[in-house]
Write a protein that holds these residues in place. Structure first.
Motif, PDB file in Angstrom:
ATOM      1  N   ILE A   6      -1.249   4.878  13.512  1.00  0.00           N
ATOM      2  CA  ILE A   6      -0.468   5.421  14.614  1.00  0.00           C
ATOM      3  C   ILE A   6      -1.195   5.115  15.915  1.00  0.00           C
ATOM      4  N   ASP A   7      -0.434   4.682  16.882  1.00  0.00           N
ATOM      5  CA  ASP A   7      -0.984   4.449  18.221  1.00  0.00           C
ATOM      6  C   ASP A   7      -1.030   5.808  18.924  1.00  0.00           C
ATOM      7  N   ALA A  61      -4.927  16.243  13.856  1.00  0.00           N
ATOM      8  CA  ALA A  61      -4.083  15.533  12.889  1.00  0.00           C
ATOM      9  C   ALA A  61      -4.796  15.449  11.562  1.00  0.00           C
ATOM     10  N   ASN A  62      -4.049  15.476  10.516  1.00  0.00           N
ATOM     11  CA  ASN A  62      -4.613  15.247   9.196  1.00  0.00           C
ATOM     12  C   ASN A  62      -3.643  14.373   8.417  1.00  0.00           C
ATOM     13  N   VAL A  67      -4.718  -7.553   6.941  1.00  0.00           N
ATOM     14  CA  VAL A  67      -5.037  -6.652   8.058  1.00  0.00           C
ATOM     15  C   VAL A  67      -3.744  -6.103   8.652  1.00  0.00           C
ATOM     16  N   ARG A  68      -2.725  -6.947   8.819  1.00  0.00           N
ATOM     17  CA  ARG A  68      -1.448  -6.475   9.361  1.00  0.00           C
ATOM     18  C   ARG A  68      -0.823  -5.437   8.444  1.00  0.00           C
ATOM     19  N   VAL A  69      -0.844  -5.673   7.135  1.00  0.00           N
ATOM     20  CA  VAL A  69      -0.262  -4.720   6.190  1.00  0.00           C
ATOM     21  C   VAL A  69      -1.071  -3.431   6.181  1.00  0.00           C
ATOM     22  N   GLY A  70      -2.379  -3.543   6.176  1.00  0.00           N
ATOM     23  CA  GLY A  70      -3.229  -2.349   6.143  1.00  0.00           C
ATOM     24  C   GLY A  70      -3.127  -1.517   7.397  1.00  0.00           C
ATOM     25  N   SER A  71      -2.953  -2.146   8.524  1.00  0.00           N
ATOM     26  CA  SER A  71      -2.894  -1.395   9.777  1.00  0.00           C
ATOM     27  C   SER A  71      -1.474  -1.048  10.176  1.00  0.00           C
ATOM     28  N   SER A  72      -0.500  -1.372   9.361  1.00  0.00           N
ATOM     29  CA  SER A  72       0.883  -1.090   9.733  1.00  0.00           C
ATOM     30  C   SER A  72       1.181   0.395   9.713  1.00  0.00           C
ATOM     31  N   THR A  73       0.400   1.178   8.957  1.00  0.00           N
ATOM     32  CA  THR A  73       0.624   2.628   8.912  1.00  0.00           C
ATOM     33  C   THR A  73      -0.190   3.369   9.962  1.00  0.00           C
TER      34      THR A  73
END
Length: 172
Positions: free
Chosen positions: A123-124, A147-148, A115-121
């Protein structure tokens, strides 16, 4: 006795050897050794040999005692090692009962890492919008943001469009 008297007695008690005067006994009969010097030297060599043999025997006894103590210490260490190995085997047996729990904990840890690796990209976006609004003058308002993006499996559409047509210079 006076101090001079003890000095004379001490000199009289000194053994006869090389470089020393023979003993003189007061009131005794004079004696002369008629043996050659080699006999006296041989006696001294024999005395040294006896002392040397005694030293060798003492060293051999000390070395034997040290070897015996080392063997005793090694035997004690072997016993303690066997006990520790037995305790380790018992603990391993108790831990084996919880193999399923350990496997589950491993899977949970791997899932959290994924989950950490997958959500590291990701954007907040709220932080981005706040930064944009902070940089804008006060009379401007953000009404919409678009955004795209692309995925690792699909190419970015703008990238295809840019690569297929040549870039044109801007006119002033």
């Amino acid at each position: 006795m006076s101090a001079a008297g003890t000095g004379v007695l001490a000199r009289l008690r000194q053994p006869v050897g090389q470089g020393r005067a023979p003993r003189q006994l007061v009131g005794g009969l004079p004696q002369v050794s008629l043996l050659p010097g080699e006999v006296r030297t041989a006696g001294a060599i024999a005395a040294h040999r006896r002392v040397l043999i005694g030293v060798v025997v003492v060293v051999a006894l000390v070395a034997g005692g040290a070897v015996a103590l080392a063997q005793q210490a090694a035997a004690g260490a072997q016993g303690r090692l066997a006990m520790a190995e037995a305790q380790t085997a018992a603990v391993d047996g108790r831990i084996a009962k919880f193999k399923d729990v350990q496997a589950l904990e491993t899977r949970i840890t791997e899932g959290k890492a994924a989950v950490r690796v997958g959500s590291s990209t990701m954007i907040d976006w709220q932080a981005q919008v706040d930064a944009i609004e902070a940089a804008m003058p006060s009379n401007y308002t953000v009404t919409a943001i678009g955004a795209n993006g692309a995925t690792p499996l699909a190419a970015y559409p703008q990238g295809r469009a840019c690569s297929s047509r040549p870039a044109s210079p801007r006119s002033p």
